[in-house]
Scaffold this motif. Structure first.
Motif, PDB file in Angstrom:
ATOM      1  N   ASP A   1      69.574  86.250  38.170  1.00  0.00           N
ATOM      2  CA  ASP A   1      69.314  87.654  38.511  1.00  0.00           C
ATOM      3  C   ASP A   1      68.972  88.470  37.271  1.00  0.00           C
ATOM      4  OD1 ASP A   1      69.818  87.205  41.202  1.00  0.00           O
ATOM      5  OD2 ASP A   1      71.647  88.436  41.277  1.00  0.00           O
TER       6      ASP A   1
ATOM      7  N   PHE B   1      64.787  95.980  43.844  1.00  0.00           N
ATOM      8  CA  PHE B   1      64.671  95.324  42.543  1.00  0.00           C
ATOM      9  C   PHE B   1      63.745  96.080  41.585  1.00  0.00           C
ATOM     10  CE2 PHE B   1      62.709  92.374  39.559  1.00  0.00           C
ATOM     11  CZ  PHE B   1      63.823  91.850  38.938  1.00  0.00           C
TER      12      PHE B   1
ATOM     13  N   ASN C   1      74.245  93.100  46.588  1.00  0.00           N
ATOM     14  CA  ASN C   1      73.154  92.117  46.547  1.00  0.00           C
ATOM     15  C   ASN C   1      71.976  92.565  47.406  1.00  0.00           C
ATOM     16  OD1 ASN C   1      74.322  90.346  44.725  1.00  0.00           O
ATOM     17  ND2 ASN C   1      75.373  89.190  46.332  1.00  0.00           N
TER      18      ASN C   1
ATOM     19  N   PHE D   1      70.308  95.184  45.371  1.00  0.00           N
ATOM     20  CA  PHE D   1      69.655  94.544  44.219  1.00  0.00           C
ATOM     21  C   PHE D   1      68.324  93.932  44.645  1.00  0.00           C
ATOM     22  CE2 PHE D   1      68.784  91.203  41.146  1.00  0.00           C
ATOM     23  CZ  PHE D   1      69.149  91.761  39.931  1.00  0.00           C
ATOM     24  N   ASP D   2      68.316  93.240  45.777  1.00  0.00           N
ATOM     25  CA  ASP D   2      67.098  92.574  46.240  1.00  0.00           C
ATOM     26  C   ASP D   2      66.076  93.565  46.800  1.00  0.00           C
ATOM     27  OD1 ASP D   2      68.244  90.157  45.481  1.00  0.00           O
ATOM     28  OD2 ASP D   2      68.980  89.713  47.509  1.00  0.00           O
TER      29      ASP D   2
ATOM     30  N   ARG E   1      74.230  82.073  44.449  1.00  0.00           N
ATOM     31  CA  ARG E   1      73.493  83.042  43.629  1.00  0.00           C
ATOM     32  C   ARG E   1      74.122  83.055  42.235  1.00  0.00           C
ATOM     33  NH1 ARG E   1      71.317  88.408  45.938  1.00  0.00           N
ATOM     34  NH2 ARG E   1      70.265  89.237  44.111  1.00  0.00           N
TER      35      ARG E   1
ATOM     36  N   ILE F   1      77.993  90.839  42.015  1.00  0.00           N
ATOM     37  CA  ILE F   1      77.284  89.693  42.586  1.00  0.00           C
ATOM     38  C   ILE F   1      78.032  89.136  43.792  1.00  0.00           C
ATOM     39  CG2 ILE F   1      78.340  87.898  41.148  1.00  0.00           C
ATOM     40  CD1 ILE F   1      75.402  86.752  40.871  1.00  0.00           C
TER      41      ILE F   1
ATOM     42  N   GLU G   1      74.381  84.654  38.364  1.00  0.00           N
ATOM     43  CA  GLU G   1      74.169  85.851  37.552  1.00  0.00           C
ATOM     44  C   GLU G   1      73.038  85.643  36.547  1.00  0.00           C
ATOM     45  OE1 GLU G   1      76.732  88.817  34.597  1.00  0.00           O
ATOM     46  OE2 GLU G   1      77.652  86.962  35.325  1.00  0.00           O
TER      47      GLU G   1
ATOM     48  N   ARG H   1      75.685  91.057  35.940  1.00  0.00           N
ATOM     49  CA  ARG H   1      76.151  91.396  37.286  1.00  0.00           C
ATOM     50  C   ARG H   1      77.673  91.294  37.230  1.00  0.00           C
ATOM     51  NH1 ARG H   1      73.048  90.445  41.798  1.00  0.00           N
ATOM     52  NH2 ARG H   1      74.393  92.091  42.619  1.00  0.00           N
TER      53      ARG H   1
END
Length: 174
Positions: free
Chosen positions: A27, A159, A152, A155-156, A22, A146, A24, A78
């Motif tokens: 994102d 969102f 995470n 965040f997901d 993943r 992150i 930064e 992040r």
């Protein structure tokens, strides 16, 4: 009409922090575009430092914001820590806590805390170009760690609400 610069941190050759593949830069670009769209729909004139995967130095971004005559500058990032799952939450960095930038940062943090992030507060950083070379109030928002799995997941899963929270924090300040 207020003019706000939305900066998606890093980009291009600079991925920012990476954790389990993943990046930064990915994102925060997605988040910057979403926050900008919400602000535009609320009548704010939005200037983006990037809308694709390119790299410019933080100093270049600050100069673009100054040239645009923006009222506020928000840089999205992040956070990361030395070890996975060591820390959690959001924090916003400003040049001077006792300023319009400090008010902006507090408003954004309050909104993000309401989404479910632990609020690590508003902290001063004097050595960041996007905070000390901008001629308008500027804030650098660290939207969770992150390399923290819980951040995470939040965040997901949240969102859209995170984007709304950041935009609303900006609108509260305007």
């Amino acid at each position: 009409m207020a003019k706000v610069v939305i900066d998606a941190g890093h980009g291009g050759v600079n991925p920012g922090a990476i954790y389990n593949g993943r990046r930064e830069k990915d994102d925060v670009l997605r988040l910057a575009l979403e926050v900008g769209e919400i602000l535009e729909n609320s009548g704010v004139d939005v200037v983006y430092t990037r809308t694709e995967d390119i790299y410019e130095t933080p100093y270049q971004k600050a100069m673009e914001a100054n040239a645009a005559g923006a009222d506020y500058f928000i840089s999205l990032h992040r956070n990361s820590s030395p070890y996975p799952n060591q820390y959690t939450g959001i924090e916003t960095l400003v040049f001077n806590r006792n300023s319009k930038a400090g008010d902006l940062a507090s408003n954004i943090n309050e909104r993000l805390a309401a989404v479910g992030f632990q609020n690590q507060g508003v902290n001063e950083r004097k050595n960041l170009s996007v905070l000390n070379d901008t001629s308008m109030p500027a804030a650098l928002v660290e939207v969770g760690f992150i390399n923290t799995d819980a951040d995470n997941r939040l965040f997901d899963a949240e969102f859209n609400n995170i984007a709304i929270a950041i935009a609303q924090g900006i609108l509260d300040t305007l």
